[in-house]
Design a protein around this motif. Structure first.
Motif: not given
Length: 100
Positions: A27-49
Motif C-alpha cells: 500500500k505504501n511502496k510508491w510513497k516509500a519509493l518517492a521518499f527514498s528517491t528524494l532523500i537519495r537526491f538530497s544526499f548527492h546535491t553537493y555534487q551538483g544538481l
C-alpha cells in the motif's frame, strides 16, 4: 581510510534506500519509493544538481528495479556503491594531486 568510508557509505545508504524503504507494505511502496528517491537526491546535491538527479533518480530507480525484480540481495548493491565511492574518491584525489 577512503576504502573504509566507501564500504561503510555503500552499506548504510543501500541498506536504508533499498533494504528498509522496500520492506514497506504494498500500500505504501510508491510513497516509500518517492521518499527514498528524494532523500537519495538530497544526499548527492553537493555534487551538483545534474549529478544529484542522475544519482538520485536514474541510479536510484535502476537499483530499485534491479533489487525488486532481479537480484533480491543487498550485497551486490553495497559493493557497487562502495566501488563507485572508492573509484570516484581515488580519481578525484589523482586529479587534485596532479596539479601539485
Amino acid at each position: 581510510m577512503a576504502i573504509a568510508y566507501g564500504l561503510l557509505n555503500g552499506f548504510y545508504e543501500e541498506f536504508f534506500f533499498l533494504g528498509l524503504m522496500t520492506s514497506v507494505s504494498e500500500k505504501n511502496k510508491w510513497k516509500a519509493l518517492a521518499f527514498s528517491t528524494l532523500i537519495r537526491f538530497s544526499f548527492h546535491t553537493y555534487q551538483g544538481l545534474l549529478w544529484a538527479l542522475v544519482i538520485g533518480v536514474i541510479y536510484g530507480l535502476f537499483y530499485y528495479v534491479m533489487y525488486k525484480k532481479v537480484v533480491k540481495n543487498l550485497l551486490p548493491f553495497f559493493l557497487m556503491h562502495a566501488l563507485a565511492d572508492m573509484f570516484g574518491s581515488s580519481l578525484m584525489y589523482l586529479l587534485i594531486d596532479w596539479g601539485s
